[in-house]
Motif scaffolding. Structure first.
Motif, PDB file in Angstrom:
ATOM      1  N   TYR A 137     153.021  56.573  28.740  1.00 27.85           N
ATOM      2  CA  TYR A 137     154.395  55.853  29.011  1.00 27.85           C
ATOM      3  C   TYR A 137     155.141  56.941  30.127  1.00 27.85           C
ATOM      4  N   GLN A 196     159.289  57.132  31.123  1.00 27.29           N
ATOM      5  CA  GLN A 196     160.449  56.830  30.740  1.00 27.29           C
ATOM      6  C   GLN A 196     161.586  57.313  31.742  1.00 27.29           C
ATOM      7  N   GLY A 229     167.953  55.555  30.658  1.00 24.47           N
ATOM      8  CA  GLY A 229     168.347  54.283  30.510  1.00 24.47           C
ATOM      9  C   GLY A 229     167.385  52.911  30.842  1.00 24.47           C
ATOM     10  N   LYS A 230     166.108  53.423  30.898  1.00 25.87           N
ATOM     11  CA  LYS A 230     165.279  52.267  30.806  1.00 25.87           C
ATOM     12  C   LYS A 230     164.210  52.355  29.784  1.00 25.87           C
ATOM     13  N   GLY A 231     163.590  51.117  29.430  1.00 24.31           N
ATOM     14  CA  GLY A 231     162.413  51.193  28.554  1.00 24.31           C
ATOM     15  C   GLY A 231     161.276  51.967  29.005  1.00 24.31           C
ATOM     16  N   PRO A 232     160.440  52.440  28.143  1.00 25.20           N
ATOM     17  CA  PRO A 232     159.324  52.940  28.445  1.00 25.20           C
ATOM     18  C   PRO A 232     158.329  51.939  29.451  1.00 25.20           C
ATOM     19  N   LEU A 276     154.334  51.409  30.646  1.00 30.78           N
ATOM     20  CA  LEU A 276     152.973  51.686  30.679  1.00 30.78           C
ATOM     21  C   LEU A 276     152.396  52.052  32.024  1.00 30.78           C
ATOM     22  N   PHE A 282     155.321  59.967  27.585  1.00 27.56           N
ATOM     23  CA  PHE A 282     155.053  60.012  26.193  1.00 27.56           C
ATOM     24  C   PHE A 282     153.761  59.379  25.910  1.00 27.56           C
ATOM     25  N   LEU A 335     151.992  51.090  18.186  1.00 30.88           N
ATOM     26  CA  LEU A 335     151.471  52.490  18.904  1.00 30.88           C
ATOM     27  C   LEU A 335     152.214  53.688  17.902  1.00 30.88           C
ATOM     28  N   PHE A 363     153.881  57.225  18.463  1.00 30.88           N
ATOM     29  CA  PHE A 363     153.978  58.193  19.761  1.00 30.88           C
ATOM     30  C   PHE A 363     154.083  59.808  19.569  1.00 30.88           C
ATOM     31  N   GLY A 364     154.006  60.333  20.757  1.00 27.42           N
ATOM     32  CA  GLY A 364     154.277  62.014  20.718  1.00 27.42           C
ATOM     33  C   GLY A 364     155.658  62.114  20.911  1.00 27.42           C
ATOM     34  N   TYR A 380     161.347  48.889  17.892  1.00 24.19           N
ATOM     35  CA  TYR A 380     161.428  50.294  17.908  1.00 24.19           C
ATOM     36  C   TYR A 380     162.759  50.971  17.824  1.00 24.19           C
ATOM     37  N   LEU A 384     164.415  48.970  20.935  1.00 19.93           N
ATOM     38  CA  LEU A 384     163.651  48.550  21.861  1.00 19.93           C
ATOM     39  C   LEU A 384     162.706  47.398  21.100  1.00 19.93           C
ATOM     40  N   GLY A 392     160.785  46.129  26.385  1.00 20.90           N
ATOM     41  CA  GLY A 392     162.134  45.620  27.126  1.00 20.90           C
ATOM     42  C   GLY A 392     162.835  46.852  27.599  1.00 20.90           C
ATOM     43  N   ARG A 426     171.279  50.040  23.881  1.00 21.44           N
ATOM     44  CA  ARG A 426     171.939  51.294  23.599  1.00 21.44           C
ATOM     45  C   ARG A 426     173.132  50.970  22.770  1.00 21.44           C
TER      46      ARG A 426
END
Lengths: 113, 113
Positions: free
Chosen positions: A36, A38, A41-44, A46, A89, A101, A103-104, B35, B92, B105, B109
């Protein structure tokens, strides 16, 4: 216990260079490995994903290399651009990706001109 | 991929209050997840939102603190109850789309004073 170990924590690459981020896992039941991207201010989002039946998958400038015996996988970003500067990520899951998932810890990539 | 929206996008709340975060998907999905991403950190799974039944919580997260509803296949809410500054994070929601992967999404925040 960290199930997916990611390195490096941060990475600085010259524009046009290759960015390489590595991940290792312990759980042999993992069978789906996505990456992912990122932005602040944004979501991850894919980026690309691989399953253990192949050793490499390429989409544009992004390539995943997968080594099942070593339980490692990596993301290569070819011809890195300043717009690639983001946090990346790696993740893993079981059930062919139909489970949550793991995540690292993430790699903060900075591509400088 | 699914289009996912979250409300609110951000909020500043007082200690001891509660906030409900909404997640809306533009198509029916089987699995939805919540998440938490603490500042500068990776993503940690809070729970799987199950349609028509109680959510499945991960270790360290409890229903009294993070009640979740999922009334249908396109909508879910997460409530952060009795908030403290330690709850300041990005929350998220994510969905699994059949065979296409897991999508996130934009996040909510939350800052708790």
């Amino acid at each position: 216990q960290q199930q997916v170990k990611q390195s490096p924590q941060s990475l600085i690459v010259q524009k046009g260079g290759i960015s390489i981020i590595n991940c290792a896992y312990e759980n042999t039941a993992f069978d789906y490995f996505p990456w992912y991207q990122q932005f602040p201010g944004k979501g991850p989002a894919l980026l690309i994903a691989i399953r253990p039946d192949v050793s490499e998958k390429k989409e544009g400038r992004f390539t995943i290399s997968f080594n099942k015996s070593a339980k490692q996988f990596s993301l290569h970003i070819m011809d890195s651009q300043p717009g690639d500067s983001a946090t990346y990520f790696c993740a893993a899951s079981t059930g062919s990706g139909n489970t949550p998932l793991v995540f690292g810890k993430g790699t903060r990539l900075s591509v400088i001109a | 991929s699914a289009v996912i929206s979250q409300k609110p996008s951000r909020d500043i709340c007082q200690r001891g209050t509660s906030l409900t975060i909404q997640c809306q998907v533009d198509s029916q999905v089987t699995m939805m997840f919540w998440y938490r991403q603490q500042p500068g950190q990776s993503l940690t799974l809070i729970a799987t939102a199950n349609q028509g039944s109680e959510a499945t919580y991960e270790s360290g997260f409890v229903i009294d603190k993070f009640p979740i509803s999922r009334p249908n296949l396109t909508f879910s809410t997460l409530t952060v109850s009795n908030m403290s500054p330690e709850d300041s994070s990005i929350y998220l929601c994510s969905v699994l789309t059949g065979g296409l992967g897991q999508f996130f999404g934009p996040g909510t925040r939350l800052t708790v004073l």
